[in-house]
Design a protein around this motif. Sequence first.
Motif, PDB file in Angstrom:
ATOM      1  N   GLN A   5      -8.720  84.903  10.017  1.00 24.70           N
ATOM      2  CA  GLN A   5      -9.873  84.101   9.728  1.00 24.70           C
ATOM      3  C   GLN A   5     -11.177  84.299  10.703  1.00 24.70           C
ATOM      4  O   GLN A   5     -12.169  84.127  10.143  1.00 24.70           O
ATOM      5  N   TYR A  23     -32.132  83.192   5.712  1.00 27.61           N
ATOM      6  CA  TYR A  23     -31.198  82.571   4.889  1.00 27.61           C
ATOM      7  C   TYR A  23     -31.518  81.497   4.224  1.00 27.61           C
ATOM      8  O   TYR A  23     -31.460  81.398   2.926  1.00 27.61           O
ATOM      9  N   TYR A  34     -28.651  73.823  -4.004  1.00 29.56           N
ATOM     10  CA  TYR A  34     -28.835  74.087  -2.536  1.00 29.56           C
ATOM     11  C   TYR A  34     -29.581  72.652  -2.127  1.00 29.56           C
ATOM     12  O   TYR A  34     -30.762  72.339  -2.648  1.00 29.56           O
ATOM     13  N   GLY A  59     -19.160  77.044   9.635  1.00 30.92           N
ATOM     14  CA  GLY A  59     -20.157  77.838   9.160  1.00 30.92           C
ATOM     15  C   GLY A  59     -21.126  76.799   8.844  1.00 30.92           C
ATOM     16  O   GLY A  59     -21.825  76.967   7.914  1.00 30.92           O
ATOM     17  N   GLU A  65     -26.437  71.236   6.726  1.00 30.13           N
ATOM     18  CA  GLU A  65     -25.248  70.147   6.867  1.00 30.13           C
ATOM     19  C   GLU A  65     -25.595  68.962   7.750  1.00 30.13           C
ATOM     20  O   GLU A  65     -25.431  67.692   7.503  1.00 30.13           O
ATOM     21  N   ASP A  82     -19.964  78.138  14.162  1.00 32.30           N
ATOM     22  CA  ASP A  82     -20.199  79.412  13.499  1.00 32.30           C
ATOM     23  C   ASP A  82     -20.255  80.695  14.318  1.00 32.30           C
ATOM     24  O   ASP A  82     -20.594  80.668  15.657  1.00 32.30           O
ATOM     25  N   PRO A  83     -19.639  81.671  13.878  1.00 34.51           N
ATOM     26  CA  PRO A  83     -19.618  83.006  15.025  1.00 34.51           C
ATOM     27  C   PRO A  83     -20.935  83.763  14.985  1.00 34.51           C
ATOM     28  O   PRO A  83     -21.068  84.525  16.055  1.00 34.51           O
ATOM     29  N   PHE A 126     -19.084  75.040   3.469  1.00 42.00           N
ATOM     30  CA  PHE A 126     -20.061  75.200   2.649  1.00 42.00           C
ATOM     31  C   PHE A 126     -20.552  76.615   2.500  1.00 42.00           C
ATOM     32  O   PHE A 126     -21.187  76.964   3.629  1.00 42.00           O
ATOM     33  N   ASN A 127     -20.423  77.562   1.396  1.00 45.25           N
ATOM     34  CA  ASN A 127     -21.004  78.815   1.422  1.00 45.25           C
ATOM     35  C   ASN A 127     -20.456  79.696   2.492  1.00 45.25           C
ATOM     36  O   ASN A 127     -21.292  80.533   3.096  1.00 45.25           O
TER      37      ASN A 127
END
Length: 244
Positions: A5, A23, A34, A59, A65, A82-83, A126-127
């Motif tokens: 993952q 983005y 969106y 993410g 969000e 988030d990475p 999401f996404n």
Amino acid sequence: MHESQGRQPDASFDFDGEYGADYRALARRVIPAYDQIFKIGLAALRGVVPREAEVLVVGCGTGAEMVTFGRAEPAWRLTGVDPSAQMIDLARRALEEAGLRGGHTLHRGFVDELPVDSTFHAATIFNVMHFLPDDGSKLSLLTSVRARLRPGAPLFLFDLGGDPDSVEFAELHGAWERFMALNGFDGADRDQFLGRLREGMHYVSPARTETLLAAAGLCGITMYFTAFLYRGWRARRAPEAGST
Ligand SMILES: C[S@@+](CC[C@H](N)C(=O)[O-])C[C@H]1O[C@@H](n2cnc3c(N)ncnc32)[C@H](O)[C@@H]1O
């Protein structure tokens, strides 16, 4: 540690590079609904989760969000994961600008680094899933999220899917490209983006998505949204261990 993952999107989608900073503007031109999708998630969760719900945002990207949820439900405690350092930084700034920093957590890294203590009343992804290959990575992320949900808690997914070898996929992809053009996203910029999609997307069919959700131990699997190749899925952790 997170062999599967933990894999980040392919180099064609570098969220720590130029793509990450751009983005949100790009997303508004290419992703149907969106902004609305976050309100759809909010409406689905509001009234279902407790007033002081713990909500996991997988993410979290630029924080879209988290800002939508946090503004509407000030008592929710949001955990964004988030990475990408750049995306976490953008999310932090978005929360600050919205006056929402207190009570929320941003974790740069992966879901499997969070404690496995069934904390969350709900989760969103999401996404994100379309960036992960179906080599165990998609399943591993879903399984990690399920392990951190309370029994009965819902998970909302939203991402691209479909069988790239099918006629339907080609037709819907064509329609989606025309939708981008209607939003002023055309020419060389769109061609470059379409090239990124060809290199970096890991599509799976709706049937495969349902199989993955079930294999991760989720039940009540329902599609709540569809537009072109985008689909939204709702599932939940079983109310009690072993039940469906
Ligand atoms: C397209 S952005 C979506 C951001 C936000 N959810 C939205 O819809 O605006 C995808 C995000 O997923 C993150 N990501 C990639 N792999 C991930 C993983 N294994 N776990 C959590 N987040 C991941 C990326 O760094 C990126 O910020």
